[in-house]
Design a protein around this motif. Sequence first.
Motif, short mmCIF file in Angstrom:
data_model
loop_
_atom_site.label_atom_id
_atom_site.label_comp_id
_atom_site.label_asym_id
_atom_site.label_seq_id
_atom_site.Cartn_x
_atom_site.Cartn_y
_atom_site.Cartn_z
N VAL A 83 0.84 -1.21 0.00
CA VAL A 83 0.00 0.00 0.00
C VAL A 83 0.87 1.25 0.00
CG1 VAL A 83 -1.70 1.33 1.32
CG2 VAL A 83 -1.91 -1.14 1.17
N SER A 84 1.88 1.28 0.87
CA SER A 84 2.73 2.47 0.97
C SER A 84 3.50 2.70 -0.33
CB SER A 84 3.69 2.36 2.16
OG SER A 84 4.56 1.26 2.00
N LYS A 85 3.93 1.60 -0.99
CA LYS A 85 4.63 1.75 -2.28
C LYS A 85 3.71 2.34 -3.34
CE LYS A 85 7.80 -2.17 -1.70
NZ LYS A 85 8.02 -3.59 -2.10
N THR A 91 -5.46 0.36 -12.96
CA THR A 91 -6.52 -0.59 -13.30
C THR A 91 -6.12 -1.44 -14.51
OG1 THR A 91 -8.26 0.84 -12.42
CG2 THR A 91 -8.93 -0.79 -14.07
N TYR A 92 -5.63 -0.80 -15.58
CA TYR A 92 -5.23 -1.54 -16.77
C TYR A 92 -4.15 -2.57 -16.43
CZ TYR A 92 -7.15 2.72 -18.95
OH TYR A 92 -7.94 3.78 -19.30
N LEU A 93 -3.13 -2.10 -15.70
CA LEU A 93 -1.97 -2.95 -15.44
C LEU A 93 -2.29 -4.06 -14.43
CD1 LEU A 93 0.71 -0.10 -15.36
CD2 LEU A 93 0.36 -1.79 -17.18
N LEU A 94 -3.07 -3.73 -13.40
CA LEU A 94 -3.47 -4.76 -12.43
C LEU A 94 -4.29 -5.85 -13.10
CD1 LEU A 94 -4.58 -3.11 -9.06
CD2 LEU A 94 -2.94 -4.96 -9.36
N PHE A 95 -5.20 -5.45 -13.98
CA PHE A 95 -6.04 -6.42 -14.67
C PHE A 95 -5.19 -7.38 -15.50
CE2 PHE A 95 -8.97 -7.96 -17.93
CZ PHE A 95 -10.12 -8.20 -17.20
N LEU A 96 -4.21 -6.83 -16.23
CA LEU A 96 -3.33 -7.66 -17.07
C LEU A 96 -2.46 -8.58 -16.21
CD1 LEU A 96 -2.18 -5.04 -19.72
CD2 LEU A 96 -3.67 -7.01 -20.12
N TYR A 102 7.58 2.24 -16.82
CA TYR A 102 8.39 1.03 -16.59
C TYR A 102 8.45 0.71 -15.09
CZ TYR A 102 12.41 -2.16 -16.68
OH TYR A 102 13.24 -3.25 -16.53
N LYS A 103 8.62 1.76 -14.27
CA LYS A 103 8.72 1.57 -12.83
C LYS A 103 7.40 1.06 -12.25
CE LYS A 103 10.13 3.68 -8.49
NZ LYS A 103 10.59 4.88 -7.78
N LEU A 104 6.27 1.60 -12.75
CA LEU A 104 4.96 1.16 -12.26
C LEU A 104 4.71 -0.31 -12.63
CD1 LEU A 104 2.29 1.78 -10.86
CD2 LEU A 104 1.41 2.67 -13.02
N ILE A 105 5.11 -0.68 -13.85
CA ILE A 105 4.98 -2.08 -14.28
C ILE A 105 5.82 -2.99 -13.38
CG2 ILE A 105 5.56 -3.70 -16.16
CD1 ILE A 105 4.78 -1.38 -18.10
N ALA A 107 6.12 -7.16 -9.14
CA ALA A 107 6.84 -7.73 -7.99
C ALA A 107 5.91 -8.46 -7.02
CB ALA A 107 7.58 -6.61 -7.25
N GLU A 108 4.59 -8.32 -7.19
CA GLU A 108 3.64 -8.91 -6.25
C GLU A 108 2.79 -9.99 -6.92
OE1 GLU A 108 4.10 -8.00 -3.29
OE2 GLU A 108 5.28 -6.19 -3.68
N GLU A 109 2.34 -10.94 -6.07
CA GLU A 109 1.37 -11.95 -6.51
C GLU A 109 -0.01 -11.47 -6.07
OE1 GLU A 109 1.72 -14.97 -8.17
OE2 GLU A 109 3.75 -14.30 -8.64
N TRP A 110 -0.75 -10.85 -6.97
CA TRP A 110 -1.99 -10.18 -6.61
C TRP A 110 -3.13 -11.16 -6.36
CZ3 TRP A 110 -2.02 -5.08 -5.49
CH2 TRP A 110 -0.87 -4.37 -5.86
N VAL A 111 -3.17 -12.25 -7.10
CA VAL A 111 -4.25 -13.23 -6.93
C VAL A 111 -4.19 -13.86 -5.54
CG1 VAL A 111 -5.18 -15.43 -7.75
CG2 VAL A 111 -4.49 -13.69 -9.39
N LEU A 112 -3.00 -14.08 -5.04
CA LEU A 112 -2.84 -14.70 -3.73
C LEU A 112 -3.15 -13.75 -2.58
CD1 LEU A 112 0.47 -16.74 -4.26
CD2 LEU A 112 -1.87 -17.63 -4.15
#
Length: 497
Positions: free
Chosen positions: A13-15, A38-43, A113-116, A121-126
């Motif tokens: 969250v802080s990042k 939203t676009y990037l999280l969905f992908l 590039y940094k946002l991607i 770096a995270e496993e969002w589904v988990l």
Amino acid sequence: MSSNDKIATSSIVSKIWAFCNTLRDDGVGYGDYLEQLTYLLFLKMADEYSKPPYSRKMPIPAQYNWESLLNKSGDELEVHYSKLLRELGSEKGMLGQIFTKSQNKIQDPAKLYKLISLINAEEWVLMGVKDKGDIYEGLLEKNAEDTKSGAGQYFTPRALIKVMIECVRPEANKTIADPACGTGGFFLAAYDWLTEHVQMDKAQKQFLKFSTFAGNEIVPGTRRLALMNLFLHNIGDIDSESLISPNDSLIAQPETRYDYVLANPPFGKKSSMTFTNEEGEQEKEDLTYNRQDFWVTTSNKQLNFVQHIKSMLKTTGLAAVVLPDNVLFEGGAGETVRKKLLETADLHTILRLPTGIFYANGVKANVLFWDGKPASKNPWTKEVWVYDYRTNVHHTLKKNPLKSEDLQDFVDCYNPQNRHKRKETWSPENPDGRWRKFTYDEIIARDKTSLDITWIKDKSLADLDNLPDPDELAEDIVENLESALDSFREIINQLKK
């Protein structure tokens, strides 16, 4: 969740917040950041679902999937990302709705590039549903606070929504609709209520995920945020049909009727469409909806929503709707709508809300609760209970925001377990009691069948010693001035026509 998991989530969250602030220095507001996120999280989540242990077939073309972004940088990344957004916007289902009219608002490829990398770096589904949802809801609220963006009109205070749901108490295997759903706040609160308070079997949980909710949102950017908000809260799925329609819900008679309708229709009295005139200037034209199922034809947006919600509610259904004061006292079409609603439904409760709780300035609003009923010769409404949480109540968005516990007394008075067993707190001996009932005959006898009812003495008018703090007074003055300016602008637009 373990303490280590909580620390990891708070770190994410802080990042995300820190990077949002970095982009704001480049002129990227919360709204634009939210869209790109939203676009990037969905992908990224689609990519995770396509791999073991899920190994699901995703509807995203290989050349535009998450991995297609990982091996590019600089101008190549920017060009590819912009093309990806355009192409995915033409796809079907939720995918196309998420990416419809999408654009790259991050002009610096290094920051993109940094946002991607941050998301990769995270496993969002988990990650826990609540954690993902809290991250996104926090961003939505920040976006609503940005008054210049106008996003506040699509964001209903979550404390108010929670109280409305607590009164309605939705049940499993029943449908819930919102004809102007904004970022999906009512759906999320209903989902939370059902998962926390109702024991459900597997079939009921499937119904909750895929078949309970139906909404409309005509603003593409807001609809995108709503869809992602639902998806992150485990409502719907990445390859399922969209639960939120892009169509104007007022245009046609509803094909489906629902068990619950929960809504806060958009502010502003007029329904209008924007077009370009012969001189190339933008103009607005008032819309009226000629529907045979409406009691009256009007360009007043909220009156149309009241009529529409009545038509989309089952005869056994329950409605809770946030509406501005003009719906309660306006003559002409307003009086007709009020009379018809009192006759054809059981309008049993009105909650009068204070100013200073919405992100749009100076809004005086109310929550109307009514039950759907079958056709009858006699009026269904027998008495209307009014709770005045406006007179002598002061809230501000920053220093004294509305909290759900502020309305606990209203919930207790409403008596959700059995609303037919209520007791007034008002009496001749207690004139400041906030909970009072009025019979159908008393309401009908009022001028224009007005539901704008108040009886408590306003202390600020009677006692100068009890004035609010100067900063509260200043905020109230600013709110009232801005509200008046909005009204003047509307008059000017009418005069120009």
